[in-house]
Scaffold this active site. Structure first.
Site, PDB file in Angstrom:
ATOM      1  N   GLY A 237      -2.388   1.176   0.675  1.00  9.30           N
ATOM      2  CA  GLY A 237      -3.517   0.977  -0.246  1.00  9.30           C
ATOM      3  C   GLY A 237      -3.929   2.287  -0.903  1.00  9.30           C
ATOM      4  O   GLY A 237      -4.236   2.337  -2.101  1.00  9.30           O
TER       5      GLY A 237
ATOM      6  N   GLY B 278      -2.157  -5.326   1.995  1.00 12.54           N
ATOM      7  CA  GLY B 278      -1.213  -4.675   2.907  1.00 12.54           C
ATOM      8  C   GLY B 278      -1.927  -3.627   3.733  1.00 12.54           C
ATOM      9  O   GLY B 278      -3.121  -3.749   4.004  1.00 12.54           O
ATOM     10  N   SER B 279      -1.189  -2.593   4.091  1.00 14.89           N
ATOM     11  CA  SER B 279      -1.749  -1.583   4.991  1.00 14.89           C
ATOM     12  C   SER B 279      -2.709  -0.647   4.242  1.00 14.89           C
ATOM     13  O   SER B 279      -2.564  -0.425   3.041  1.00 14.89           O
ATOM     14  CB  SER B 279      -0.618  -0.768   5.609  1.00 14.89           C
ATOM     15  OG  SER B 279       0.137  -0.146   4.587  1.00 14.89           O
ATOM     16  N   THR B 280      -3.625  -0.084   4.984  1.00 13.17           N
ATOM     17  CA  THR B 280      -4.575   0.875   4.408  1.00 13.17           C
ATOM     18  C   THR B 280      -3.829   2.094   3.870  1.00 13.17           C
ATOM     19  O   THR B 280      -4.166   2.632   2.814  1.00 13.17           O
ATOM     20  CB  THR B 280      -5.625   1.246   5.479  1.00 13.17           C
ATOM     21  OG1 THR B 280      -6.419   0.077   5.709  1.00 13.17           O
ATOM     22  CG2 THR B 280      -6.532   2.384   5.035  1.00 13.17           C
ATOM     23  N   GLU B 281      -2.792   2.482   4.603  1.00 10.97           N
ATOM     24  CA  GLU B 281      -1.982   3.638   4.189  1.00 10.97           C
ATOM     25  C   GLU B 281      -1.391   3.419   2.787  1.00 10.97           C
ATOM     26  O   GLU B 281      -1.520   4.271   1.900  1.00 10.97           O
ATOM     27  CB  GLU B 281      -0.862   3.742   5.225  1.00 10.97           C
ATOM     28  CG  GLU B 281      -0.089   4.982   5.247  1.00 10.97           C
ATOM     29  CD  GLU B 281       1.089   4.811   6.232  1.00 10.97           C
ATOM     30  OE1 GLU B 281       1.045   3.932   7.127  1.00 10.97           O
ATOM     31  OE2 GLU B 281       2.057   5.558   6.063  1.00 10.97           O
TER      32      GLU B 281
ATOM     33  N   CYS C 232      -4.430  -9.803   9.149  1.00 12.63           N
ATOM     34  CA  CYS C 232      -5.295  -8.645   8.921  1.00 12.63           C
ATOM     35  C   CYS C 232      -6.634  -8.846   9.624  1.00 12.63           C
ATOM     36  O   CYS C 232      -7.304  -7.889   9.974  1.00 12.63           O
ATOM     37  CB  CYS C 232      -5.474  -8.404   7.435  1.00 12.63           C
ATOM     38  SG  CYS C 232      -5.843  -9.885   6.529  1.00 12.63           S
TER      39      CYS C 232
ATOM     40  N   GLU D 191      -7.010  -5.446  -0.414  1.00 15.46           N
ATOM     41  CA  GLU D 191      -7.271  -6.120   0.871  1.00 15.46           C
ATOM     42  C   GLU D 191      -6.432  -5.400   1.909  1.00 15.46           C
ATOM     43  O   GLU D 191      -5.207  -5.539   1.895  1.00 15.46           O
ATOM     44  CB  GLU D 191      -6.786  -7.576   0.826  1.00 15.46           C
ATOM     45  CG  GLU D 191      -7.542  -8.483  -0.070  1.00 15.46           C
ATOM     46  CD  GLU D 191      -8.996  -8.554   0.301  1.00 15.46           C
ATOM     47  OE1 GLU D 191      -9.335  -8.326   1.477  1.00 15.46           O
ATOM     48  OE2 GLU D 191      -9.783  -8.815  -0.593  1.00 15.46           O
TER      49      GLU D 191
ATOM     50  N   GLU E 123      -4.479  -0.438  13.832  1.00 12.24           N
ATOM     51  CA  GLU E 123      -4.028  -1.806  13.574  1.00 12.24           C
ATOM     52  C   GLU E 123      -2.589  -1.949  14.057  1.00 12.24           C
ATOM     53  O   GLU E 123      -1.699  -1.224  13.610  1.00 12.24           O
ATOM     54  CB  GLU E 123      -4.103  -2.114  12.076  1.00 12.24           C
ATOM     55  CG  GLU E 123      -3.646  -3.523  11.767  1.00 12.24           C
ATOM     56  CD  GLU E 123      -3.843  -3.917  10.311  1.00 12.24           C
ATOM     57  OE1 GLU E 123      -3.370  -3.193   9.422  1.00 12.24           O
ATOM     58  OE2 GLU E 123      -4.472  -4.964  10.067  1.00 12.24           O
TER      59      GLU E 123
ATOM     60  N   LYS F 139       4.755  -8.650  -7.099  1.00 11.30           N
ATOM     61  CA  LYS F 139       5.824  -8.041  -6.282  1.00 11.30           C
ATOM     62  C   LYS F 139       5.671  -8.590  -4.865  1.00 11.30           C
ATOM     63  O   LYS F 139       4.671  -8.348  -4.202  1.00 11.30           O
ATOM     64  CB  LYS F 139       5.674  -6.515  -6.287  1.00 11.30           C
ATOM     65  CG  LYS F 139       6.945  -5.729  -5.983  1.00 11.30           C
ATOM     66  CD  LYS F 139       7.550  -5.937  -4.609  1.00 11.30           C
ATOM     67  CE  LYS F 139       7.003  -5.014  -3.545  1.00 11.30           C
ATOM     68  NZ  LYS F 139       7.686  -5.224  -2.227  1.00 11.30           N
TER      69      LYS F 139
END
Ligand code: NAP
Ligand code: MG
Length: 504
Positions: free
Chosen positions: A257, A252-255, A308, A274, A405, A199
Site C-alpha cells: 500500500g 493488499g498488504s500495508t507494505e 484482512c 484497504e 499480520e 490488475k
C-alpha cells in the site's frame, strides 16, 4: 477428463474454461501479453498446473489504459442513461448467480478455498455487491446551493453541484477473495460511470477472467473494464504509476500500500487503500459461549485465516479463559483439512508455497520467543500447502507473532481481568485498525467497547458479517477510505460546483 489431481471432478464448463486460451481483456478483446510471456497457475491443494495466463508488462498496461481512456472519453458508458447503466451492473450480479457453481469451482481450484463455501459466500456476496451498487447509478444526487458571493452584492444565483465520474480507475486486488475483491472494486466504479483497469493477483487470476466474459455478456461496453494478469512489481506498478490513470484503488498488504502511494504521486492520483489487520476479538465473562467459542474460532479460521479482518488476537476474560481454550482446542482439532473440491472439506490449503512458508515462519518465531502452539503449529502432509489450525498461548504483546499480520490460521490467545481502559489500550495497541469483535450480553459494555475500539468495523456477538450496505475499511495503517455503503461513492465521484449568475 473432468477429474482433477485431487481426485475430485469439476463441471465440464470448468474444464472447457481451463482449456482456454486464458487471456487478458483489453478494449473488449482477449489478448496475450505483447512479450508473449505467461505465468503458470497452480491448484494449491495438489500443485497441479491449471494453465497459464499472460504476464503483462508496461506496454500491455499502457494499451489497457488507452482503451479505458477512449471508452471514457468517447464510448457510450459515461453518456448512457443512469438506469441503463444500473441495469447492466445489476445483470452482472445475475450472471454471477446463474454461474455460481462453475465460478465456485474455479475459485476453489485456484485459491484453495472450499468450493461449497465459495458458492455459499464468495459468489453470492459478490453478486450482492454488484446489485447493491447498481441501485446507486440512479441516485447520484447533487445539491442546490444558495451562495452569497460577498464581493458581488445584489447578485442572484442559481448554483448546484454535480457528481461526475473520476475517470480511468486502476484497481489492484489480492488473492484471498479473488472474485469478491474484484466485485468490491468494480461495482462502485461502474455504477458511477467510471472505467477500469483491474490488475488481479498473480496467484488467483482465473475467476476474474471468467467474470470478464460474463461482464461482456451483461453488456459492459468495450474498454470499460480491462482485466490485466501479471506480477505486482511489473503490471501492478505500471497501473499505479501510469500518468493517465486518474485514481488507484488497492487491496493488499500495508507494505505494498505504501508503494502504491509513492507510485501514485507522479500525477497525484486519487488513492484508496484497504490494507492489513491484526484484529482484536474480545470475549467477556458474560458472553454466550455456545456462540462465542465457535464464533471466535471462525473469526480466525474462516478462509484459512487469509482474511484482512481475521480475529487474530483473541482476548479472553480470566474467569472463562480455560473453558474457552478447551472449546477452541476441540474446534480447531475438529476442522477437516482437504482439497476445496471435497464436499467434506472445512479448510483447504493456503494459497501458495510462499504463504505457507510465511505462516510457518511466524509460528516458529513465536515458539522461539516463548509462545506455545496449543494446537497445530505445523504443516499438514507433504503435498499441497496445508497448515493446521493453530492456537498460540503464552504470547506477550511484544512478540512478532502477536503484532504482525500473518494471514494464516494462527490466533494468539491472551487473557484480561477487566473490560476497562487497560483492555482497550491493549486491543488498540497495533499499527492496524481494520476490525474488532466483542462477545458479551452486557449492552453497556458492548457499546462502550464498540466506541473505544479504534477500528473501521466492530462486530458484536458475530464476526465477519459483511454486507454491501456497510462501509468497510480501516483506521490507522489499515487503509485510506471505505469500500461499500454510500461512503465508497466519494472515491469514484468528483463533485463539481456550477454557479450561474442570474443578474441583480
Ligand atoms: P500484496 O503483495 O500486497 O499483493 C496485493 C496485490 O498487489 C497483488 O495483486 C500484487 O500482485 C500487487 N502488488 C504487489 N507488489 C506491487 C507493486 N509494487 N505495485 C503494485 N502492485 C503490487 O500481498 P501478497 O503478496 O499477496 O501477500 C502478502 C501479505 O499481504 C499477506 O501475507 C498478508 O499479510 C497481506 N495481505 C493482505 C490482504 C488484505 O486484504 N488486507 C490481502 C492479501 C494479502 P501479485 O499478485 O503479483 O503479488
Ligand atoms: Mg492459484
Amino acid at each position: 477428463m473432468n477429474k482433477m489431481m485431487s481426485g475430485f471432478e469439476v463441471q465440464p464448463a470448468v474444464t472447457s474454461f481451463l482449456k482456454g486460451p486464458l487471456r487478458m481483456l483489453i478494449g473488449g478483446e482477449w489478448v496475450d501479453a505483447q512479450s508473449g510471456e505467461t505465468i503458470d497457475v497452480f491448484d494449491p491443494a495438489t500443485g497441479e498446473r491449471l494453465g497459464a495466463v499472460p504476464s503483462a508488462g508496461e506496454a500491455d498496461v499502457d494499451k489497457a489504459v488507452r482503451a479505458a481512456r477512449t471508452a471514457f472519453e468517447s464510448g457510450p458508458w459515461r453518456s448512457m442513461q443512469p438506469a441503463e447503466r444500473g441495469r447492466i451492473v445489476w445483470r452482472i450480479g445475475e450472471l454471477l448467480l446463474e454461474n455460481a457453481a462453475e465460478l465456485a469451482e474455479i475459485e476453489s481450484i485456484d485459491n484453495g478455498k472450499p468450493a461449497a463455501i465459495a458458492q455459499a459466500a464468495d459468489i453470492p456476496i459478490a453478486a450482492d455487491v454488484f446489485q447493491y451498487h447498481a441501485g446507486w447509478a440512479t441516485k447520484l444526487y447533487g445539491r442546490s446551493v444558495e451562495p452569497s458571493v460577498s464581493y458581488m452584492p445584489g447578485m442572484r444565483w442559481h448554483a448546484y453541484t454535480r457528481r461526475e465520474p473520476v475517470g480511468v480507475c486502476g484497481q489492484i486486488i489480492p488473492w484471498n477473495f479473488p472474485l469478491l475483491m474484484a466485485a468490491f472494486k468494480l461495482a462502485p466504479a461502474l455504477a458511477t460511470g467510471n472505467v477500469v483497469v483491474l490488475k488481479v493477483a498473480e496467484d488467483t487470476p482465473l475467476s476474474a477472467i471468467r467474470m470478464g466474459q460474463l461482464m461482456q455478456e451483461a453488456g459492459v461496453p468495450d474498454g470499460v473494464v480491462n482485466i490485466i494478469t501479471g506480477y505486482g512489481e511489473t503490471a501492478g506498478a505500471a497501473v499505479a504509476g501510469h500518468p493517465d490513470v486518474d485514481k488507484v484503488a488497492f487491496t493488499g498488504s500495508t507494505e505494498v500500500g505504501k508503494l502504491i502511494v509513492n507510485a501514485a504521486k507522479g500525477n497525484l492520483k486519487n488513492v484508496s487503500l484497504e490494507l492489513g489487520g491484526k484484529s482484536p476479538n474480545i470475549i467477556l465473562n458474560d458472553a454466550d459461549l455456545e456462540k462465542a467459542i465457535p464464533g471466535a474460532a471462525e473469526a480466525i479460521f474462516f478462509n484459512h485465516g487469509q482474511c484482512c479482518t481475521a480475529g487474530s488476537r483473541l482476548f479472553v476474560q480470566s474467569d472463562i479463559y480455560d473453558k474457552v481454550m478447551e472449546g477452541l482446542t476441540d474446534y480447531a482439532k475438529s476442522i477437516k483439512l482437504g482439497p476445496g473440491l471435497d464436499p467434506d472439506t472445512a479448510m483447504g490449503p493456503l494459497v501458495s508455497a510462499k504463504q505457507l512458508e510465511r505462516v510457518q515462519g511466524y509460528v516458529e518465531n513465536g515458539k522461539k520467543a516463548g509462545a506455545q502452539a496449543i494446537t497445530g503449529g505445523q504443516r499438514v502432509g507433504d503435498k499441497g500447502h496445508f497448515f493446521a489450525p493453530t492456537l498460540m498461548a503464552d504470547v506477550d504483546d511484544k512478540m512478532e507473532v502477536y503484532r504482525e499480520e500473518i494471514f494464516g490460521p494462527v490466533v494468539c490467545v491472551t487473557r484480561f481481568d477487566e473490560a476497562d481502559a487497560q483492555l482497550l489500550a491493549r486491543a488498540n495497541d497495533s499499527i492496524y485498525g481494520l476490525a474488532a469483535g466483542v462477545w458479551t450480553r452486557d449492552l453497556e459494555k458492548a457499546h462502550r467497547l464498540a466506541a473505544g475500539l479504534r477500528a473501521g468495523t466492530v462486530w458484536v456477538n458475530t464476526y465477519n458479517a459483511f454486507d454491501p450496505s456497510l462501509p468497510f475499511g480501516g483506521f490507522k495503517q489499515s487503509g485510506w477510505g471505505r469500500e461499500n455503503g454510500d461512503e465508497v461513492l466519494e472515491h469514484y465521484l468528483e463533485p463539481k460546483a456550477v454557479a450561474i449568475a442570474l443578474g441583480e
